[in-house]
Design a protein around this motif. Structure first.
Motif, short mmCIF file in Angstrom:
data_model
loop_
_atom_site.label_atom_id
_atom_site.label_comp_id
_atom_site.label_asym_id
_atom_site.label_seq_id
_atom_site.Cartn_x
_atom_site.Cartn_y
_atom_site.Cartn_z
N THR A 1 -26.67 5.85 -1.45
CA THR A 1 -25.78 5.47 -0.36
C THR A 1 -26.07 6.28 0.89
O THR A 1 -26.53 7.43 0.81
N LEU A 2 -25.81 5.67 2.02
CA LEU A 2 -25.94 6.37 3.30
C LEU A 2 -24.61 6.98 3.72
O LEU A 2 -24.49 7.56 4.79
N ASP A 3 -23.61 6.84 2.88
CA ASP A 3 -22.27 7.39 3.13
C ASP A 3 -21.61 6.82 4.38
O ASP A 3 -20.79 7.47 5.01
N ILE A 4 -22.01 5.62 4.77
CA ILE A 4 -21.35 5.01 5.92
C ILE A 4 -20.22 4.10 5.49
O ILE A 4 -19.38 3.72 6.30
N THR A 5 -20.18 3.75 4.22
CA THR A 5 -19.13 2.86 3.73
C THR A 5 -18.60 3.37 2.40
O THR A 5 -19.05 2.93 1.34
N PRO A 6 -17.67 4.30 2.42
CA PRO A 6 -17.13 4.81 1.16
C PRO A 6 -16.12 3.88 0.50
O PRO A 6 -15.63 4.17 -0.58
N GLN A 7 -15.81 2.76 1.15
CA GLN A 7 -14.78 1.87 0.61
C GLN A 7 -15.35 0.92 -0.45
O GLN A 7 -16.48 0.47 -0.33
N SER A 8 -14.52 0.64 -1.45
CA SER A 8 -14.86 -0.34 -2.47
C SER A 8 -13.66 -1.28 -2.62
O SER A 8 -12.65 -1.13 -1.93
N ILE A 9 -13.77 -2.23 -3.53
CA ILE A 9 -12.63 -3.13 -3.77
C ILE A 9 -11.44 -2.34 -4.32
O ILE A 9 -10.28 -2.70 -4.09
N GLN A 10 -11.72 -1.23 -5.00
CA GLN A 10 -10.64 -0.38 -5.49
C GLN A 10 -9.93 0.32 -4.33
O GLN A 10 -8.72 0.55 -4.38
N THR A 11 -10.68 0.66 -3.29
CA THR A 11 -10.06 1.21 -2.07
C THR A 11 -9.08 0.21 -1.48
O THR A 11 -7.97 0.56 -1.07
N GLN A 12 -9.50 -1.05 -1.44
CA GLN A 12 -8.64 -2.09 -0.88
C GLN A 12 -7.38 -2.28 -1.72
O GLN A 12 -6.31 -2.59 -1.19
N LEU A 13 -7.50 -2.09 -3.03
CA LEU A 13 -6.32 -2.15 -3.89
C LEU A 13 -5.38 -0.99 -3.57
O LEU A 13 -4.14 -1.18 -3.54
N LEU A 14 -5.92 0.19 -3.32
CA LEU A 14 -5.10 1.33 -2.93
C LEU A 14 -4.39 1.07 -1.61
O LEU A 14 -3.20 1.39 -1.45
N TRP A 15 -5.13 0.49 -0.65
CA TRP A 15 -4.51 0.12 0.62
C TRP A 15 -3.38 -0.88 0.41
O TRP A 15 -2.32 -0.78 1.04
N PHE A 16 -3.61 -1.84 -0.47
CA PHE A 16 -2.60 -2.85 -0.75
C PHE A 16 -1.35 -2.19 -1.36
O PHE A 16 -0.23 -2.53 -1.00
N ASN A 17 -1.56 -1.25 -2.27
CA ASN A 17 -0.42 -0.53 -2.86
C ASN A 17 0.34 0.25 -1.79
O ASN A 17 1.58 0.29 -1.80
N GLU A 18 -0.40 0.87 -0.86
CA GLU A 18 0.24 1.60 0.23
C GLU A 18 1.05 0.65 1.11
O GLU A 18 2.15 0.97 1.57
N PHE A 19 0.48 -0.53 1.32
CA PHE A 19 1.19 -1.54 2.12
C PHE A 19 2.49 -1.96 1.42
O PHE A 19 3.54 -2.07 2.06
N LEU A 20 2.43 -2.19 0.12
CA LEU A 20 3.62 -2.56 -0.64
C LEU A 20 4.67 -1.46 -0.59
O LEU A 20 5.88 -1.72 -0.45
N GLU A 21 4.22 -0.22 -0.66
CA GLU A 21 5.15 0.91 -0.58
C GLU A 21 5.82 0.96 0.78
O GLU A 21 6.99 1.33 0.89
N SER A 22 5.09 0.57 1.83
CA SER A 22 5.69 0.54 3.17
C SER A 22 6.78 -0.52 3.28
O SER A 22 7.64 -0.44 4.16
N LEU A 23 6.73 -1.50 2.36
CA LEU A 23 7.76 -2.54 2.32
C LEU A 23 8.93 -2.13 1.42
O LEU A 23 9.91 -2.87 1.32
N GLY A 24 8.79 -0.98 0.76
CA GLY A 24 9.84 -0.52 -0.13
C GLY A 24 9.58 -0.82 -1.59
O GLY A 24 10.47 -0.66 -2.43
#
Length: 384
Positions: free
Chosen positions: A140-163
């Protein structure tokens, strides 16, 4: 005689006016009924994927730093008339999906201010396999550390922002019953990062699909009811692949045979896993959209869809494919074609708005989705 003609003309004028009035009245009275019969099927869309679906997560404080060129003209020149950090000259498949459902374009998660009608978690360069795998193997060139699991974490954070808690199912605030989950293609980068390494395709395919299946299962366990999953496109037809592979590695349509076979095999295993998920979650509708065969259909008869150039990139530099990894679109040495709609490929790695429109129509209205997207919509309408 003149008086009779005047009287007759007046009568014709009166009849015409009355007829026009009744026609307009009928049309006006019919409009509300038509609207009521065609309500918006979904209130929001949640999208995931890589650069084929990213609507702006790249250009953010936490996003990948190696893709700054996408913030420069001529990106976005066809539709938005300025760069929007989409990897195209205009709209992507997800944009056409939103428009078809009468919803606004999805805001990127890392910049969203109002997600009431959906949010996009896709980010360019994302992999299906966790980033640490590539770090461990120095791939890796370390320019994209995101994976589909990262997006799932973001989604969980988004749900938490909704309560909602990350483990909560049937999150009412997110209203999954009225939400479409659109999972754009992901996995091409996993194979690309391992080019030239000793890691076999079979291992990448197994790890990528395992991670991706786990992601889908997590969405379904949270209560996702309507899920669309894009397969991989014919990656061997991209100028990037064409410029790297030897000319002896070509298939019947002139694309890189080994890379297209790689994508095809990936999709075959993915579809088998989706069938398992359908059995596990019978209440959900999981639609697979066949990017590979949709792309193949266009490549076999490009003129039918308005394309005159199958292989060259519209924006870039260098011969024979107008692609040079060191002088890509958006950099000073690159230039763009005059009519992007005649090109399938935009920048050597991504597609033009015209191509995205063609394949999105194939997904939404054609026969390249299984079960058909119309079936998913009908199922949603009947459960209202």
């Amino acid at each position: 005689m003149a008086s009779s003609l005047t009287s007759f003309s007046s009568q014709i004028s009166l009849i015409t006016t009355i007829t026009a009035f009744f026609i307009l009245s009928t049309l006006c009275s019919a409009s509300p009924t038509t609207t009521k019969l065609q309500p918006h099927p979904f209130k929001r869309i949640y999208a995931f994927g890589d650069s084929f679906t990213d609507t702006g997560n790249t250009k953010s404080i936490n996003g990948p730093s190696g893709f700054g060129h996408v913030s420069n003209p001529p990106y976005g020149s066809t539709f938005f008339h300025h760069p929007t950090n989409r990897y195209s000259d205009g709209r992507l498949v997800i944009d056409f999906v939103a428009q078809s459902l009468n919803l606004p374009f999805l805001p990127p998660y890392l910049k969203q201010k109002n997600a009431s009608q959906g949010v996009n978690f896709a980010v360019a360069g994302s992999t299906a396999i966790n980033h640490q795998f590539f770090v461990k193997h120095n791939l890796t060139l370390d320019i994209t550390p995101q994976s589909i699991q990262t997006q799932l974490l973001w989604f969980n954070e988004f749900l938490e922002s909704l309560g909602c808690s990350a483990t909560e199912t049937e999150c009412k605030a997110a209203d999954f019953e009225d939400s479409l989950f659109w999972v754009g293609e992901i996995g091409v980068n996993d194979y690309a990062y391992t080019v030239g390494s000793s890691i076999p395709d079979d291992m990448i395919r197994m790890l990528a699909i395992s991670s991706f299946t786990g992601f889908l299962q997590a969405l379904l366990e949270k209560g996702a009811k309507y899920v669309v999953v894009q397969g991989l496109p014919m990656s061997g037809c991209l100028p990037l692949a064409m410029s790297l592979a030897p000319e002896t590695d070509r298939d019947e349509i002139g694309c890189v045979k080994s890379v297209n076979n790689q994508s095809y095999s990936h999709n075959a295993v993915l579809q088998s896993k989706l069938q398992d998920l359908r059995k596990q979650f019978p209440r959900a509708v999981i639609t697979y959209v066949d990017y590979w065969n949709a792309y193949l259909t266009v490549m076999k008869n490009p003129a039918k869809y308005g394309f005159t150039e199958r292989f060259r990139a519209c924006c870039g530099s260098g011969e024979p494919y107008n692609f040079n990894v060191f002088a890509t679109c958006g950099t000073p040495l690159a230039s763009a074609c005059k009519i992007p709609s005649q090109y399938i490929n935009w920048d050597g790695v991504h597609l033009t708005e015209a191509m995205y429109k063609v394949v999105s129509d194939m997904f939404l209205k054609g026969s390249f989705s299984n079960p058909p997207f119309s079936y998913l919509l009908d199922k949603k309408q009947r459960q209202r």
